[in-house]
Design a protein around this motif. Structure first.
Motif, PDB file in Angstrom:
ATOM      1  N   VAL A 202       0.872  -1.175   0.000  1.00 40.76           N
ATOM      2  CA  VAL A 202       0.000   0.000   0.000  1.00 40.76           C
ATOM      3  C   VAL A 202       0.906   1.221   0.000  1.00 40.76           C
ATOM      4  CG1 VAL A 202      -0.166  -0.101   2.529  1.00 40.76           C
ATOM      5  CG2 VAL A 202      -1.827   1.234   1.247  1.00 40.76           C
ATOM      6  N   LEU A 203       0.502   2.269  -0.695  1.00 41.16           N
ATOM      7  CA  LEU A 203       1.362   3.434  -0.877  1.00 41.16           C
ATOM      8  C   LEU A 203       0.616   4.691  -0.432  1.00 41.16           C
ATOM      9  CD1 LEU A 203       3.632   3.852  -3.985  1.00 41.16           C
ATOM     10  CD2 LEU A 203       2.977   5.746  -2.532  1.00 41.16           C
ATOM     11  N   VAL A 204       1.217   5.422   0.511  1.00 41.56           N
ATOM     12  CA  VAL A 204       0.595   6.607   1.096  1.00 41.56           C
ATOM     13  C   VAL A 204       1.505   7.812   0.888  1.00 41.56           C
ATOM     14  CG1 VAL A 204      -0.368   7.650   3.173  1.00 41.56           C
ATOM     15  CG2 VAL A 204      -0.469   5.163   2.865  1.00 41.56           C
ATOM     16  N   LEU A 217      -2.050  16.877  -8.137  1.00 39.03           N
ATOM     17  CA  LEU A 217      -0.925  15.952  -8.009  1.00 39.03           C
ATOM     18  C   LEU A 217      -1.381  14.514  -8.212  1.00 39.03           C
ATOM     19  CD1 LEU A 217       2.060  16.076  -5.666  1.00 39.03           C
ATOM     20  CD2 LEU A 217       0.683  13.988  -5.671  1.00 39.03           C
ATOM     21  N   ALA A 218      -2.530  14.162  -7.654  1.00 42.42           N
ATOM     22  CA  ALA A 218      -3.043  12.795  -7.822  1.00 42.42           C
ATOM     23  C   ALA A 218      -3.283  12.480  -9.296  1.00 42.42           C
ATOM     24  CB  ALA A 218      -4.331  12.625  -7.026  1.00 42.42           C
ATOM     25  N   ARG A 219      -3.679  13.490 -10.045  1.00 41.64           N
ATOM     26  CA  ARG A 219      -3.958  13.286 -11.467  1.00 41.64           C
ATOM     27  C   ARG A 219      -2.665  13.200 -12.288  1.00 41.64           C
ATOM     28  NH1 ARG A 219      -7.371  17.083 -11.816  1.00 41.64           N
ATOM     29  NH2 ARG A 219      -9.138  15.731 -11.373  1.00 41.64           N
ATOM     30  N   HIS A 220      -1.688  14.046 -11.956  1.00 39.38           N
ATOM     31  CA  HIS A 220      -0.458  14.135 -12.750  1.00 39.38           C
ATOM     32  C   HIS A 220       0.633  13.182 -12.258  1.00 39.38           C
ATOM     33  CE1 HIS A 220      -1.864  18.493 -13.697  1.00 39.38           C
ATOM     34  NE2 HIS A 220      -2.435  17.594 -14.491  1.00 39.38           N
ATOM     35  N   ALA A 221       0.498  12.688 -11.025  1.00 31.97           N
ATOM     36  CA  ALA A 221       1.455  11.719 -10.487  1.00 31.97           C
ATOM     37  C   ALA A 221       0.674  10.537  -9.923  1.00 31.97           C
ATOM     38  CB  ALA A 221       2.323  12.369  -9.412  1.00 31.97           C
ATOM     39  N   PRO A 222       0.039   9.746 -10.796  1.00 30.85           N
ATOM     40  CA  PRO A 222      -0.833   8.665 -10.318  1.00 30.85           C
ATOM     41  C   PRO A 222      -0.030   7.523  -9.712  1.00 30.85           C
ATOM     42  CG  PRO A 222      -0.591   8.549 -12.699  1.00 30.85           C
ATOM     43  CD  PRO A 222       0.123   9.808 -12.259  1.00 30.85           C
ATOM     44  N   GLY A 223      -0.739   6.676  -8.973  1.00 31.94           N
ATOM     45  CA  GLY A 223      -0.117   5.466  -8.464  1.00 31.94           C
ATOM     46  C   GLY A 223      -0.167   5.312  -6.959  1.00 31.94           C
ATOM     47  N   PHE A 226      -3.344   6.229  -1.267  1.00 35.28           N
ATOM     48  CA  PHE A 226      -3.957   7.221  -0.381  1.00 35.28           C
ATOM     49  C   PHE A 226      -3.046   8.445  -0.276  1.00 35.28           C
ATOM     50  CE2 PHE A 226      -5.203   2.995   1.042  1.00 35.28           C
ATOM     51  CZ  PHE A 226      -6.588   3.085   0.968  1.00 35.28           C
ATOM     52  N   LEU A 227      -3.652   9.600  -0.191  1.00 30.85           N
ATOM     53  CA  LEU A 227      -2.919  10.843   0.004  1.00 30.85           C
ATOM     54  C   LEU A 227      -3.487  11.565   1.223  1.00 30.85           C
ATOM     55  CD1 LEU A 227      -2.691  12.168  -3.675  1.00 30.85           C
ATOM     56  CD2 LEU A 227      -0.925  10.940  -2.382  1.00 30.85           C
ATOM     57  N   LEU A 228      -2.625  11.870   2.171  1.00 30.31           N
ATOM     58  CA  LEU A 228      -3.008  12.682   3.325  1.00 30.31           C
ATOM     59  C   LEU A 228      -2.776  14.142   2.959  1.00 30.31           C
ATOM     60  CD1 LEU A 228      -3.666  13.414   6.248  1.00 30.31           C
ATOM     61  CD2 LEU A 228      -1.374  12.675   6.889  1.00 30.31           C
ATOM     62  N   VAL A 229      -3.846  14.912   2.908  1.00 26.57           N
ATOM     63  CA  VAL A 229      -3.765  16.330   2.533  1.00 26.57           C
ATOM     64  C   VAL A 229      -3.522  17.125   3.808  1.00 26.57           C
ATOM     65  CG1 VAL A 229      -4.930  18.232   1.373  1.00 26.57           C
ATOM     66  CG2 VAL A 229      -5.334  15.881   0.621  1.00 26.57           C
ATOM     67  N   GLY A 230      -2.336  17.698   3.944  1.00 23.91           N
ATOM     68  CA  GLY A 230      -1.904  18.242   5.218  1.00 23.91           C
ATOM     69  C   GLY A 230      -2.051  19.725   5.409  1.00 23.91           C
ATOM     70  N   ASP A 249      -9.419   9.017  -9.690  1.00 24.36           N
ATOM     71  CA  ASP A 249      -9.170   7.696 -10.260  1.00 24.36           C
ATOM     72  C   ASP A 249      -9.092   6.662  -9.126  1.00 24.36           C
ATOM     73  OD1 ASP A 249      -9.193   8.777 -12.832  1.00 24.36           O
ATOM     74  OD2 ASP A 249      -7.073   9.309 -12.710  1.00 24.36           O
ATOM     75  N   SER A 250      -7.956   5.975  -8.968  1.00 23.64           N
ATOM     76  CA  SER A 250      -7.859   4.957  -7.922  1.00 23.64           C
ATOM     77  C   SER A 250      -7.149   5.471  -6.668  1.00 23.64           C
ATOM     78  CB  SER A 250      -7.103   3.728  -8.454  1.00 23.64           C
ATOM     79  OG  SER A 250      -5.786   4.087  -8.836  1.00 23.64           O
ATOM     80  N   THR A 251      -6.939   6.782  -6.576  1.00 17.89           N
ATOM     81  CA  THR A 251      -6.275   7.387  -5.415  1.00 17.89           C
ATOM     82  C   THR A 251      -7.304   8.085  -4.545  1.00 17.89           C
ATOM     83  OG1 THR A 251      -4.222   7.725  -6.650  1.00 17.89           O
ATOM     84  CG2 THR A 251      -4.539   9.047  -4.661  1.00 17.89           C
ATOM     85  N   PHE A 252      -7.244   7.835  -3.248  1.00 20.95           N
ATOM     86  CA  PHE A 252      -8.180   8.433  -2.302  1.00 20.95           C
ATOM     87  C   PHE A 252      -7.455   9.506  -1.484  1.00 20.95           C
ATOM     88  CE2 PHE A 252      -9.624   4.211  -3.316  1.00 20.95           C
ATOM     89  CZ  PHE A 252     -10.989   4.393  -3.533  1.00 20.95           C
ATOM     90  N   LEU A 253      -8.097  10.649  -1.336  1.00 20.18           N
ATOM     91  CA  LEU A 253      -7.527  11.789  -0.621  1.00 20.18           C
ATOM     92  C   LEU A 253      -8.281  11.996   0.683  1.00 20.18           C
ATOM     93  CD1 LEU A 253      -7.524  12.395  -3.904  1.00 20.18           C
ATOM     94  CD2 LEU A 253      -6.449  14.511  -3.186  1.00 20.18           C
ATOM     95  N   LEU A 254      -7.549  12.122   1.784  1.00 15.38           N
ATOM     96  CA  LEU A 254      -8.160  12.293   3.103  1.00 15.38           C
ATOM     97  C   LEU A 254      -7.571  13.528   3.780  1.00 15.38           C
ATOM     98  CD1 LEU A 254      -7.382   8.977   2.695  1.00 15.38           C
ATOM     99  CD2 LEU A 254      -8.984   8.889   4.587  1.00 15.38           C
ATOM    100  N   GLN A 255      -8.443  14.310   4.409  1.00 11.91           N
ATOM    101  CA  GLN A 255      -8.014  15.514   5.125  1.00 11.91           C
ATOM    102  C   GLN A 255      -8.819  15.648   6.414  1.00 11.91           C
ATOM    103  OE1 GLN A 255      -8.896  19.412   3.374  1.00 11.91           O
ATOM    104  NE2 GLN A 255      -6.784  20.026   3.772  1.00 11.91           N
ATOM    105  N   PRO A 256      -8.294  15.127   7.530  1.00 14.46           N
ATOM    106  CA  PRO A 256      -9.001  15.251   8.809  1.00 14.46           C
ATOM    107  C   PRO A 256      -8.880  16.653   9.365  1.00 14.46           C
ATOM    108  CG  PRO A 256      -6.889  14.191   9.132  1.00 14.46           C
ATOM    109  CD  PRO A 256      -7.032  14.386   7.649  1.00 14.46           C
ATOM    110  N   ALA A 257      -9.674  16.965  10.375  1.00 15.06           N
ATOM    111  CA  ALA A 257      -9.681  18.301  10.972  1.00 15.06           C
ATOM    112  C   ALA A 257      -8.355  18.596  11.666  1.00 15.06           C
ATOM    113  CB  ALA A 257     -10.838  18.420  11.969  1.00 15.06           C
TER     114      ALA A 257
END
Length: 509
Positions: A202-204, A217-223, A226-230, A249-257
């Motif tokens: 798994v790649l984060v 970035l998720a669109r231009h650097a796929p693969g 999961f991405l943590l948006v900081g 696409d197949s990348t999920f972006l998460l940004q908690p409070a």
């Protein structure tokens, strides 16, 4: 771990070896998956606990620790941090430098104890310069600098699952610290290729940038999985959402409070075989989606009722909206019936956003470290302020004189004030050893560091939230025996007097 093809071959051997009447592994059956939990923080901002004046505050290192300890009993756990961890801002008030340093030391000590595997880099981490970043940082597009420990993209073994982690930062966010950062998309592509080559299950990615740039970035650097948006994390104390969640696409972006108020939790189920992760939704997010659907359906139902009474309304348009309403009802029904959408094979996950509430309880070890921090802060701030006197009141100006002066003429008003919580504001700090904490004191005394008002270590004449906090400094009024009412005084204070200083959403109900 074996690939699906490898397991299929092994299954066939087992079938041939099994005697009649016994069951072997079916060749089409996938390998057993491993479950781990990955927790994510965004913009902790030097917050070790919320203000205690709010009846239902979110966030607290000790409560986060309790949450993680409980999860560790169920699955192997990895903690990831998106950066801007140590300080609230990139510039520190000189009067608070020692206190902020002690707090950053505490955070940098506790997070690794809780299983921190990697941390991104944000501008507030550099408030003391590169030497003050404390934690090793994932920032693949940042050039090395004196005192800044940068980790290369790495594989972290979590219960046998190979978690690949990399980080990049928006170049503008570190420019103020005189750091050079290259194109984050180029660095992300290289990191993703490297980690995939090292067989990451798994790649984060830890991205210190806002959601818009993270999507690009998720669109231009796929693969990445999961991405943590900081950067730009929501602040629920200001009425914002608890989190943001998106997919490219197949990348999920998460940004908690921010400020540790809400953490993202990924429950990952992986066979170790290649393939994208499937979002299985789960109970918590299904309920959130049902709430959204209820609002959308109510709005659409009201619109359809209005259009039904409008003879000029387009019938085809109304038919489309009715079909849309039926689709919403169907989705709602399916979510309630089957909130967990687990696939029959392959990798899958459930994403959850967990508010760090009082109900979680506190980890005793971390709580003890926080109490030691309070003692250290009190000692440091008291030593720095011991020779500092209240500012004198200028001859041609106004300043604070204290409620005892007001009581000579306004006996009934002061007697009423003594029955209010404002009259005991100072004691609430004393009770928790925060009377010398610069984050707290200014809302619990009168005229802090203003002419005639309180200063740290010398508050007796101006302790508590007295009359002048709302009505204004009264020195000139008192000097004239009440005959003059200067501009500094007001009978009916504006709401902003309360709501812009102390009674903010973060500090008060």
């Amino acid at each position: 771990m074996r690939t699906q093809a490898g397991w299929g071959w092994l299954s066939a051997v087992f079938l041939l070896a099994c005697p009649p009447g016994r069951t072997g592994r079916n060749a089409a059956e996938t390998p057993r998956s491993t479950t781990i939990s990955v927790f994510m923080l965004a913009e902790l901002g030097g917050t070790i606990e919320p203000c205690g004046c709010n009846s239902s505050p979110l966030g607290d290192l000790a409560r986060l620790a309790q949450l993680l300890r409980a999860e560790q009993k169920e699955h192997p756990v990895l903690l990831l941090d998106g950066g801007s961890t140590l300080f609230r801002a990139a510039q520190i008030d000189p009067a608070r430098q020692r206190q902020e340093a002690l707090k950053a030391d505490l955070i940098a000590r506790v997070l690794p104890e809780l299983g921190l595997g990697a941390a991104g880099l944000g501008p507030s981490d550099l408030a003391e310069g590169t030497l003050g970043a404390r934690l090793a940082r994932q920032a693949a597009n940042v050039r090395a600098a004196a005192g800044l420990v940068l980790e290369p993209p790495k594989i972290i073994d979590v219960g046998g699952v190979r978690v690949g982690v990399f980080g990049v930062v928006d170049p503008e966010h570190v420019a103020g610290a005189s750091l050079h950062a290259s194109d984050p998309e180029d660095a992300a592509r290289s990191a993703i290729a490297e980690l995939r080559q090292k067989n990451a299950h798994v790649l984060v990615g830890l991205l210190h940038m806002d959601m818009r740039h993270a999507r690009l970035l998720a669109r231009h650097a796929p693969g990445a999985d999961f991405l943590l948006v900081g950067q730009g994390a929501p602040d629920p104390s200001r009425g914002q959402a608890l989190f943001r969640y998106d997919r490219v696409d197949s990348t999920f972006l998460l940004q908690p409070a921010n400020q540790g108020q809400v953490v993202a939790r990924l429950e990952l189920h992986t066979t170790g075989a290649p393939g994208a992760f499937v979002d299985a939704i789960g109970t918590a997010r299904a309920q959130e989606r049902v709430t959204e659907l209820d609002k959308d359906m109510a709005k659409l139902t009201a619109q359809l009722a209005a259009w039904a009474n409008d003879p000029s309304a387009d019938k085809n348009f109304i038919a489309q909206k009715k079909a849309a309403a039926d689709q919403l009802k169907k989705e709602r029904s399916e979510l309630l019936a089957t909130p967990l959408r687990r696939p029959s094979q392959g990798n899958w996950f459930v994403a959850d956003f967990v508010p760090v509430r009082h109900a979680l309880g506190c980890d005793r070890a971390v709580q003890a470290q926080k109490q030691e921090y309070d003692r250290s802060v009190a000692e440091a701030n008291l030593a720095a302020a011991v020779h500092k006197e209240p500012l004198p009141i200028p001859e041609d100006g106004v300043g604070y004189v204290g409620a005892e002066e007001c009581a000579f003429c306004h006996k009934a008003a002061v007697a009423f004030w003594r029955t209010t919580r404002h009259a005991h504001a100072w004691q609430t700090l004393v009770d928790v050893n925060k009377q010398y904490d610069r984050e707290c004191i200014y809302c619990h005394v009168t005229g802090f560091e203003k002419p005639g008002g309180a200063v740290l270590a010398k508050t007796m004449h101006a302790k508590d939230v007295q009359c002048e906090m709302c009505h204004g400094p009264a020195s000139r009024h008192v000097a004239q025996d009440g005959k003059e009412k200067p501009r500094s005084l007001t009978l009916r204070p504006a709401r902003d007097v309360c709501f812009l200083s102390c009674h903010t959403p973060e500090h008060s109900d």
